[in-house]
Design a protein around this motif. Sequence first.
Motif, PDB file in Angstrom:
ATOM      1  N   SER A  43      39.419  44.274 -72.790  1.00 54.11           N
ATOM      2  CA  SER A  43      39.288  45.727 -72.558  1.00 54.11           C
ATOM      3  C   SER A  43      39.285  46.033 -71.063  1.00 54.11           C
ATOM      4  N   GLN A  85      39.624  52.505 -79.221  1.00 54.28           N
ATOM      5  CA  GLN A  85      39.085  51.743 -80.352  1.00 54.28           C
ATOM      6  C   GLN A  85      38.587  52.681 -81.466  1.00 54.28           C
ATOM      7  N   ASP A 173      43.917  49.298 -78.217  1.00 50.81           N
ATOM      8  CA  ASP A 173      42.770  48.392 -78.099  1.00 50.81           C
ATOM      9  C   ASP A 173      42.143  48.222 -79.476  1.00 50.81           C
ATOM     10  N   GLU A 174      42.360  47.073 -80.092  1.00 48.02           N
ATOM     11  CA  GLU A 174      41.826  46.744 -81.416  1.00 48.02           C
ATOM     12  C   GLU A 174      41.990  47.901 -82.412  1.00 48.02           C
TER      13      GLU A 174
HETATM   14 MG   LIG Z   1      37.106  44.828 -75.968  1.00 52.95          MG
END
Ligand SMILES: [Mg+2]
Length: 251
Positions: A43, A85, A173-174
């Motif tokens: 991240s 996220q 991000d994820e």
């Molecule tokens: Mg992360």
Amino acid sequence: MGILEVKNVNKRFGGLQALSDVNLSIAENTVHAIIGPNGAGKSTLLNCLVGKLIPDTGSVMFDGQSVLGRAPYEINQMGISRVFQTPEIFGDLTVLENMLIPCFAKRDGSFEMNALTSVTSQKDVLAKAEHMLEEMNMADKRHMHSASMSRGDKRRLEIGMCLSQEPRLLLLDEPTAGMARADTNNTIDLLKQIKSERDITIAIIEHDMHVVFSLAERITVLAQGTPLVEDTPDKIKGHPKVREAYLGESA
Ligand SMILES: [Mg+2]
Ligand SMILES: Nc1ncnc2c1ncn2[C@@H]1O[C@H](COP(=O)(O)OP(=O)(O)O)[C@@H](O)[C@H]1O
């Protein structure tokens, strides 16, 4: 030369070296995954790619221009869009109302006043929003309250909102964190569809190996703030260093 070039990036948080001499090149029109255990610096690296964090040393260039120190709207204007996220949508608004927001906005974040005052432009914006929802296979959900949708549908809407800005680089991000398997598979299919229909580069941070191996053409493995290996999915699968970094198995 990749569309995104990261050179010798270092970032410290107090006594912690979060990124250490990171070099990364992301080729245009590929899906590039960045994987690694919790705390590896994924991240932090992503935040450096969107100008949100400024590295202590090193450079981050997108299509030959530095992203460092730029405001979010400038990053957007350069053609970089980021999916967070947790889905960033307005739960109180309907799916269509959410989609109308980026369709009204220009790339620099300001609103197209013509679109707000002229009936023809309003029709164009509405048509664009409806078209994006069709592309996201969400047309039948256009009047649904966004808050009541599944996590997968919220993610789908958010990705569509990013795409309405026609980015050249989409950063995720994820994107499947906390999703049920069916929603994860839907997200994989959506990203595959997007990739097949447009000229776009996708950089994805992901811990779910099913997602990574379904989508990625290149994979960079980060461990303790440093890229351990970068290769094709086939090579990464059997790599002893990856097993060591990921599963705690020694090579
Ligand atoms: Mg992360
Ligand atoms: N703003 C911050 N201040 C202090 N430490 C941070 C900050 N952001 C991240 N870290 C630390 O940097 C390391 C890398 O974090 P992060 O990039 O979030 O890892 P990942 O996304 O791979 O799980 C971790 O040890 C984390 O605790």
